[in-house]
Design a protein around this motif. Structure first.
Motif, PDB file in Angstrom:
ATOM      1  N   ASN A  46      22.349 -20.071  -4.074  1.00  0.00           N
ATOM      2  CA  ASN A  46      22.050 -18.616  -4.735  1.00  0.00           C
ATOM      3  C   ASN A  46      23.284 -18.080  -4.865  1.00  0.00           C
ATOM      4  OD1 ASN A  46      21.192 -16.103  -5.242  1.00  0.00           O
ATOM      5  ND2 ASN A  46      20.169 -16.031  -3.541  1.00  0.00           N
ATOM      6  N   PHE A  47      24.288 -18.199  -5.969  1.00  0.00           N
ATOM      7  CA  PHE A  47      25.683 -17.728  -5.947  1.00  0.00           C
ATOM      8  C   PHE A  47      25.411 -16.334  -6.541  1.00  0.00           C
ATOM      9  CE2 PHE A  47      29.748 -17.559  -8.427  1.00  0.00           C
ATOM     10  CZ  PHE A  47      30.555 -17.231  -7.205  1.00  0.00           C
ATOM     11  N   TYR A  48      25.918 -15.351  -5.982  1.00  0.00           N
ATOM     12  CA  TYR A  48      26.145 -14.087  -6.343  1.00  0.00           C
ATOM     13  C   TYR A  48      27.304 -13.757  -7.153  1.00  0.00           C
ATOM     14  CZ  TYR A  48      27.019  -8.779  -5.659  1.00  0.00           C
ATOM     15  OH  TYR A  48      27.333  -7.557  -6.052  1.00  0.00           O
ATOM     16  N   GLY A  49      28.424 -14.299  -6.873  1.00  0.00           N
ATOM     17  CA  GLY A  49      29.460 -13.963  -7.685  1.00  0.00           C
ATOM     18  C   GLY A  49      30.890 -13.696  -6.751  1.00  0.00           C
ATOM     19  N   ASN A  50      31.756 -12.930  -7.331  1.00  0.00           N
ATOM     20  CA  ASN A  50      33.046 -12.619  -6.431  1.00  0.00           C
ATOM     21  C   ASN A  50      32.426 -11.450  -5.408  1.00  0.00           C
ATOM     22  OD1 ASN A  50      34.676 -14.618  -7.528  1.00  0.00           O
ATOM     23  ND2 ASN A  50      35.389 -13.007  -9.029  1.00  0.00           N
ATOM     24  N   VAL A  51      33.133 -11.504  -4.186  1.00  0.00           N
ATOM     25  CA  VAL A  51      32.822 -10.247  -3.439  1.00  0.00           C
ATOM     26  C   VAL A  51      34.428  -9.955  -2.762  1.00  0.00           C
ATOM     27  CG1 VAL A  51      30.501 -10.701  -2.620  1.00  0.00           C
ATOM     28  CG2 VAL A  51      32.367 -11.573  -1.426  1.00  0.00           C
ATOM     29  N   GLU A  52      34.514  -8.852  -2.302  1.00  0.00           N
ATOM     30  CA  GLU A  52      35.634  -8.228  -1.670  1.00  0.00           C
ATOM     31  C   GLU A  52      35.685  -8.107  -0.220  1.00  0.00           C
ATOM     32  OE1 GLU A  52      38.232  -5.567  -4.417  1.00  0.00           O
ATOM     33  OE2 GLU A  52      36.054  -5.181  -5.240  1.00  0.00           O
ATOM     34  N   GLY A  53      36.680  -7.888   0.609  1.00  0.00           N
ATOM     35  CA  GLY A  53      36.769  -7.817   2.055  1.00  0.00           C
ATOM     36  C   GLY A  53      35.818  -6.998   2.455  1.00  0.00           C
ATOM     37  N   ASN A  54      35.719  -5.812   1.861  1.00  0.00           N
ATOM     38  CA  ASN A  54      34.541  -4.758   2.540  1.00  0.00           C
ATOM     39  C   ASN A  54      33.134  -5.160   2.272  1.00  0.00           C
ATOM     40  OD1 ASN A  54      35.006  -4.562  -0.235  1.00  0.00           O
ATOM     41  ND2 ASN A  54      34.751  -2.565  -0.145  1.00  0.00           N
ATOM     42  N   ASP A  55      32.951  -6.123   1.233  1.00  0.00           N
ATOM     43  CA  ASP A  55      31.589  -6.558   1.187  1.00  0.00           C
ATOM     44  C   ASP A  55      31.112  -7.284   2.204  1.00  0.00           C
ATOM     45  OD1 ASP A  55      30.733  -5.845  -1.515  1.00  0.00           O
ATOM     46  OD2 ASP A  55      32.320  -7.002  -2.293  1.00  0.00           O
ATOM     47  N   ILE A  56      31.805  -8.096   3.150  1.00  0.00           N
ATOM     48  CA  ILE A  56      31.508  -8.817   4.516  1.00  0.00           C
ATOM     49  C   ILE A  56      30.722  -7.489   5.113  1.00  0.00           C
ATOM     50  CG2 ILE A  56      32.285  -9.754   6.668  1.00  0.00           C
ATOM     51  CD1 ILE A  56      34.641 -10.459   4.931  1.00  0.00           C
ATOM     52  N   PHE A  57      31.177  -6.481   5.396  1.00  0.00           N
ATOM     53  CA  PHE A  57      30.583  -5.522   6.111  1.00  0.00           C
ATOM     54  C   PHE A  57      29.470  -4.611   5.485  1.00  0.00           C
ATOM     55  CE2 PHE A  57      34.701  -6.888   7.971  1.00  0.00           C
ATOM     56  CZ  PHE A  57      34.145  -7.289   9.089  1.00  0.00           C
ATOM     57  N   LYS A  58      29.314  -4.488   4.374  1.00  0.00           N
ATOM     58  CA  LYS A  58      28.329  -4.000   3.568  1.00  0.00           C
ATOM     59  C   LYS A  58      27.213  -4.743   3.502  1.00  0.00           C
ATOM     60  CE  LYS A  58      30.599  -1.630  -0.335  1.00  0.00           C
ATOM     61  NZ  LYS A  58      30.757  -1.477  -1.858  1.00  0.00           N
ATOM     62  N   GLY A  59      27.385  -6.169   3.665  1.00  0.00           N
ATOM     63  CA  GLY A  59      26.175  -7.094   3.669  1.00  0.00           C
ATOM     64  C   GLY A  59      25.621  -7.387   2.252  1.00  0.00           C
ATOM     65  N   THR A  60      26.846  -7.380   1.261  1.00  0.00           N
ATOM     66  CA  THR A  60      26.371  -7.604  -0.298  1.00  0.00           C
ATOM     67  C   THR A  60      25.828  -8.842  -0.485  1.00  0.00           C
ATOM     68  OG1 THR A  60      28.331  -6.272  -0.564  1.00  0.00           O
ATOM     69  CG2 THR A  60      27.391  -7.542  -2.492  1.00  0.00           C
ATOM     70  N   THR A  61      26.180  -9.921   0.394  1.00  0.00           N
ATOM     71  CA  THR A  61      25.698 -11.214   0.373  1.00  0.00           C
ATOM     72  C   THR A  61      25.505 -11.873   1.794  1.00  0.00           C
ATOM     73  OG1 THR A  61      27.904 -12.289   0.065  1.00  0.00           O
ATOM     74  CG2 THR A  61      26.713 -12.046  -1.695  1.00  0.00           C
ATOM     75  N   GLU A  62      24.568 -12.687   1.830  1.00  0.00           N
ATOM     76  CA  GLU A  62      24.191 -13.275   3.329  1.00  0.00           C
ATOM     77  C   GLU A  62      25.261 -14.245   3.851  1.00  0.00           C
ATOM     78  OE1 GLU A  62      19.945 -14.236   3.698  1.00  0.00           O
ATOM     79  OE2 GLU A  62      20.021 -14.162   1.773  1.00  0.00           O
ATOM     80  N   ILE A  63      26.110 -14.650   2.863  1.00  0.00           N
ATOM     81  CA  ILE A  63      27.254 -15.659   3.270  1.00  0.00           C
ATOM     82  C   ILE A  63      28.428 -15.335   2.567  1.00  0.00           C
ATOM     83  CG2 ILE A  63      27.771 -18.089   2.895  1.00  0.00           C
ATOM     84  CD1 ILE A  63      24.688 -18.665   2.912  1.00  0.00           C
ATOM     85  N   VAL A  64      29.668 -15.278   2.878  1.00  0.00           N
ATOM     86  CA  VAL A  64      30.922 -15.228   2.185  1.00  0.00           C
ATOM     87  C   VAL A  64      31.595 -16.458   2.354  1.00  0.00           C
ATOM     88  CG1 VAL A  64      32.972 -13.745   2.212  1.00  0.00           C
ATOM     89  CG2 VAL A  64      30.779 -12.702   2.290  1.00  0.00           C
ATOM     90  N   VAL A  65      32.036 -16.973   1.377  1.00  0.00           N
ATOM     91  CA  VAL A  65      33.185 -18.189   1.601  1.00  0.00           C
ATOM     92  C   VAL A  65      34.513 -17.789   1.147  1.00  0.00           C
ATOM     93  CG1 VAL A  65      31.370 -19.826   1.361  1.00  0.00           C
ATOM     94  CG2 VAL A  65      32.509 -19.197  -0.650  1.00  0.00           C
ATOM     95  N   CYS A  66      35.401 -18.397   1.879  1.00  0.00           N
ATOM     96  CA  CYS A  66      36.921 -18.299   1.737  1.00  0.00           C
ATOM     97  C   CYS A  66      37.602 -19.285   2.469  1.00  0.00           C
ATOM     98  CB  CYS A  66      37.273 -17.204   2.163  1.00  0.00           C
ATOM     99  SG  CYS A  66      36.999 -16.701   4.296  1.00  0.00           S
ATOM    100  N   ASP A  67      38.656 -19.536   2.145  1.00  0.00           N
ATOM    101  CA  ASP A  67      39.648 -20.640   2.979  1.00  0.00           C
ATOM    102  C   ASP A  67      39.995 -20.129   4.193  1.00  0.00           C
ATOM    103  OD1 ASP A  67      42.338 -19.614   3.172  1.00  0.00           O
ATOM    104  OD2 ASP A  67      42.782 -19.970   1.100  1.00  0.00           O
TER     105      ASP A  67
END
Lengths: 350, 350
Positions: free
Chosen positions: A206-227
């Motif tokens: 269930n891929f939402y698309g790109n998110v930015e750093g603030n989205d982690i704390f907004k809860g835009t997606t349930e999961i955030v992936v990064c290196d």
């Protein structure tokens, strides 16, 4: 049903002083738990409990030991012996507050990765404005990732969230980037976006698309992936901001007699706030993608924080996280092209 | 002495509605300033002021325009015309809230980089627990950096801080990493650490060593260098945490009649806090390493935030930032091996 945790009691900045106290509290709170206390028997003797047993280990991996030292020299380290308990079926999960790089390398070497996964990832969750948690991975295990690794993180993160949260069978995944637009980011990120979109089109994510750093704390997606490099910086940065703001609050309330009175009036609010933003509550990160469960505590964890990591490891073991992650990965295996055989070899020889 | 700013009034999420209002306030506050309002004359006509003049531009670079479009298609964009004013000596500094990638590309193309600098960097400052500011660069201009770029950022950051702060001739520089130890990080970071240590040994930089995300807000060093991807994530993450905590505070104070009373008692403290952590106050980032001054505002800036960016650009122009950065770079040029000629070519053709 009894669940057994193997605890590296020597790891972290504080060693047994913190880990033993946390273990004692944990045992009190969880009557169906058993602990294997791994480390120097003399140091661990103070904790006597019917459900705790000492497993001797004569060496300690220090915070600045090279991975090579942990792998090839200190063969009787508390970290290694704790993971070995999981491998041998003596414990369902191992927990350590030691050196992250060494823990990851030892876990890979002893437990091996699941088929389809090149590199295990470290996943934790952070509070968000929706009142829930955002699961973020990777957090420091993998400092040079390619797009395949980011796809693997997305699959493992989805498995983790769906295993631990009832009714979240298809959690949303965001790719951490420097803008929402598809054209943003470096080459690896752009290619990862393509892979994730393809996986979503195939119905596997269930891929939402790109998110930015603030989205982690907004809860835009349930999961955030990064290196792992970016994830580690984001995590530490967020800790820094939270500390700064709580420092500012203290300063402002201490400014004069009037503000000190206000602090008394606001005390219940401030302690509720403190509890909500207390980073220690979020301690305890899962190492995902291995054929055994391992949890990592922050090196500087105090007694309360280390106990949270024990709780998290215990929950994961009881929710049968390992089987669930493995079956999710097995289901997504056609997606995970190129991973597998080489990774096993690499893990074994690294 | 009059200082002239060229303002891209069409850029950002809100365009003239925000930029014009900010320009009006700025003019009131700075009697020695002049503004060139760049954009569609009809849209800018509402601001009539003896020290403001409209410079017509018929196109606008949108937030999701490709860099190529900004460079090759929209040759009469407000962003481009604003930068051209600096190139032509009509203004000392240009300000835009538009698309970062386009702004950087246009600024490089029109103004060129200073000799010794491959890529310009975006630098901003963030509040720290020491009561001062930490200057962080890069913040989004360069998503794939090598160790030479990180060294250049360190030199430019040192120039910026020493130019704007009296008595800070040799500001300390930290390299953003995932641990303090020299062995931490990816390959680029390790090589950058070596370069920075060599520069420090030669007396050209005050290099502190590795720092972590939380050190930005502790104020461990005056300057933190990182690649643009990591810097952007750190910045946005910190904004996210600050928003989350202020949201929590609001929720907790609104919980019941008692906490609402407490909010009244705590009002002076809360507004002091709000002011201290207000990200709008930190709006306005410098593009460094160019042969002309350009400032970037956050795209979502409101009237107050955009005015801060104008203030920052004005201060930089009056402190003669351009000459100071250039002379610092010239002094450090022997350090900056390999940069220069190719970069000019690249900038011109990119």
């Amino acid at each position: 049903m009894t669940t057994t945790l193997a605890v590296d009691c020597m790891g972290g900045d504080h060693g047994p002083r913190v880990t033993l106290a946390a273990c004692r509290n944990f045992l009190e709170a969880h009557p169906e738990s058993q602990l294997l206390l791994v480390g120097a028997p003399d140091a661990l003797a103070p904790l006597k409990h019917p459900r705790a047993r000492i497993v001797a280990a004569s060496e300690v991996v220090t915070m600045d030991d090279h991975v090579e030292v942990a792998l090839r020299k200190k063969k009787d380290s508390s970290m290694r012996v704790a993971i070995q308990q999981v491998k041998d079926g003596q414990a369902q999960v191992a927990i350590s507050a030691g050196n992250t790089g060494a823990l990851m390398a030892l876990a890979r070497y002893l437990l091996k990765t699941v088929e389809g996964i090149d590199r295990p990832a470290i996943a934790t969750h952070l509070p968000n404005a929706r009142g829930g948690d955002t699961t973020v991975l990777d957090l420091g295990a993998n400092v040079d990732c390619n797009e395949q690794h980011l796809l693997q993180f997305a699959v493992m993160g989805s498995a983790l969230v769906s295993a631990l949260h009832e009714g979240h069978e298809s959690p949303s995944v965001g790719l951490l980037n420097i803008g929402e637009e598809v054209i943003k980011g470096n080459e690896v990120i752009k290619r990862a976006g393509e892979l994730l979109r393809a996986a979503a089109a195939a119905g596997d994510l269930n891929f939402y698309g790109n998110v930015e750093g603030n989205d982690i704390f907004k809860g835009t997606t349930e999961i955030v992936v990064c290196d792992g490099f970016v994830g580690n910086v984001a995590l530490k940065t967020s800790e820094g901001v939270a500390s700064l703001i709580s420092g500012f609050l203290k300063e402002e309330f201490a400014r004069n007699a009037l503000t000190k009175l206000a602090a008394i009036a606001a005390y219940p609010v401030l302690s509720a706030l403190k509890k909500r933003v207390d980073y220690r509550r979020y301690n305890g990160a899962a190492l995902l993608g291995l054929r055994g469960l391992v949890f990592k505590s922050h090196g500087s964890a105090d007694e309360f924080a280390f106990e949270q990591a024990l709780n998290r490891a215990y929950d994961a073991a009881r929710h049968n996280l390992l089987d669930r992650v493995q079956s999710r990965i097995a289901h997504a295996r056609p997606l995970l092209a190129g991973a597998g055989g080489d990774a096993q070899l690499e893990a074994a020889t690294n």
